[in-house]
Every structure is written in structure tokens, then in C-alpha cells.
Scaffold this active site. Structure first.
Site, PDB file in Angstrom:
ATOM      1  N   HIS A 144       0.672  -1.273  -0.092  1.00 17.11           N
ATOM      2  CA  HIS A 144      -0.026   0.112  -0.137  1.00 17.11           C
ATOM      3  C   HIS A 144       0.699   1.291   0.238  1.00 17.11           C
ATOM      4  O   HIS A 144       0.292   2.284  -0.181  1.00 17.11           O
ATOM      5  CB  HIS A 144      -0.775  -0.011   1.272  1.00 17.11           C
ATOM      6  CG  HIS A 144      -0.257   0.251   2.506  1.00 17.11           C
ATOM      7  ND1 HIS A 144       0.488  -0.700   3.126  1.00 17.11           N
ATOM      8  CD2 HIS A 144      -0.127   1.786   3.110  1.00 17.11           C
ATOM      9  CE1 HIS A 144       1.000  -0.118   4.223  1.00 17.11           C
ATOM     10  NE2 HIS A 144       0.795   1.068   4.187  1.00 17.11           N
TER      11      HIS A 144
ATOM     12  N   HIS B  83       1.414   6.918  -0.387  1.00 14.68           N
ATOM     13  CA  HIS B  83       0.823   6.179   0.236  1.00 14.68           C
ATOM     14  C   HIS B  83      -0.533   5.752  -0.312  1.00 14.68           C
ATOM     15  O   HIS B  83      -1.148   6.783  -0.790  1.00 14.68           O
ATOM     16  CB  HIS B  83       0.537   6.604   1.589  1.00 14.68           C
ATOM     17  CG  HIS B  83      -0.136   5.874   2.632  1.00 14.68           C
ATOM     18  ND1 HIS B  83      -1.514   5.508   2.647  1.00 14.68           N
ATOM     19  CD2 HIS B  83       0.407   5.302   3.558  1.00 14.68           C
ATOM     20  CE1 HIS B  83      -1.733   4.679   3.526  1.00 14.68           C
ATOM     21  NE2 HIS B  83      -0.536   4.280   4.144  1.00 14.68           N
TER      22      HIS B  83
END
Length: 166
Positions: free
Chosen positions: A75, A90
Site C-alpha cells: 500500500h 501512500h
């Protein structure tokens, strides 16, 4: 070839980079980081930058550099540019909880990359279906060493100029 053709960029080359520019790592809509739903990013605790709400599930290298971090769940990625800028990307918020499901990472830690290289693919609909935000911060984590300016908000394509560091 005309007299001024020598000054024109070759549009077939996607590798022209300015070391002071962080290019958009994804296509979508750039927004002010203060609008981020996550207060840690919104208050610039992690660093300075912006966020992108992606419209396609592909993440590209925003600079020439080295992959300094790949989250086990895919992620988040860290990239250190050739001039020392540390960039955290992110994908979504709280997406670590999805345990890697929507993410297909194409790179490994310590790998050298060029601007525009595909770093990972992600499933936007799967992120949303799990109740997670797709707001994706793009953060300079060592801003004290640079003067950081966000160059663009609104609609953008990967490869557009996004952040300048001086």
C-alpha cells in the site's frame, strides 16, 4: 528540420527529468494535503506534499531514483531521488488493513527506477468496496532540507509536474 526545431522537446521521450521536480505518480485529481481525511498527513506530520485521488490504478515512478521502502502489504512505497529527496507515496488511507489484496507491486526494495517506470498496480474499486478512501498522499519526508512547492492541483495525468524542491 527548421531552424527552431532544435529547441523542441522530443515528445516520444518520457525520460526527460528535472531533478528539482517530482512528477505526478498517478492520474487523477490533485488536492491540497490539508484536505486529507487522515490528520497525520493533513497536518504535515509525516512531511510536506499533496494528495491525489486516483482515476486509474497505476502508480509510476515520479523521479529517477531508488526504491527505499516497499510496504509488505504493497500500500505504500518510498523512493529516494537521485538528488536525495525522500518521497513517500501512500495508496489510499488505512489500506494497510487490506493486507495486500488490491496491490500488485512491480518493484523491489533497493531497485533503481527511472521516472515513468510502472511501480505498482492497484484496484480502486476493491479499495472502495472495503470502505477505504482512495486519497493517496505524495509526501516529501525530508522537507527540512528543501523548499517544497506544490505546482498543480486539479486534474492531472501521471508525468505532469507536481512538486518542486529547491
Amino acid at each position: 528540420m527548421g531552424l527552431f526545431d532544435i529547441f523542441k522537446k522530443n515528445n516520444n521521450e518520457n525520460t526527460n527529468t528535472n531533478e528539482n521536480i517530482v512528477y505526478a505518480p498517478m492520474t487523477g485529481q490533485a488536492k491540497n494535503i490539508s484536505e486529507c481525511e487522515d490528520p497525520v498527513f493533513a497536518q504535515e506530520i509525516v512531511g510536506k506534499g499533496t494528495m491525489i485521488i486516483p482515476s486509474e490504478g497505476k502508480l509510476y515512478a515520479p523521479v529517477d531514483g531508488n526504491i527505499s521502502m516497499v510496504a509488505d502489504t504493497g500500500h505504500a512505497l518510498g523512493i529516494t531521488s537521485t538528488n536525495g529527496l525522500e518521497i513517500l507515496i501512500h495508496i489510499g488511507l488505512d489500506t494497510v488493513e487490506l493486507q495486500g489484496g488490491p496491490f500488485d507491486v512491480k518493484v523491489t526494495q533497493d531497485q533503481n527506477v527511472k521516472k515513468g517506470d510502472l511501480l505498482l498496480e492497484f484496484d480502486i474499486e476493491q479499495i472502495k468496496a472495503n470502505g477505504k478512501s482512495t486519497q493517496s498522499p505524495v509526501i516529501i519526508t525530508n522537507p527540512d532540507n528543501y523548499e517544497i512547492s506544490v505546482l498543480k492541483t486539479g486534474n492531472l495525468s501521471h508525468g505532469d509536474e507536481l512538486i518542486e524542491s529547491k
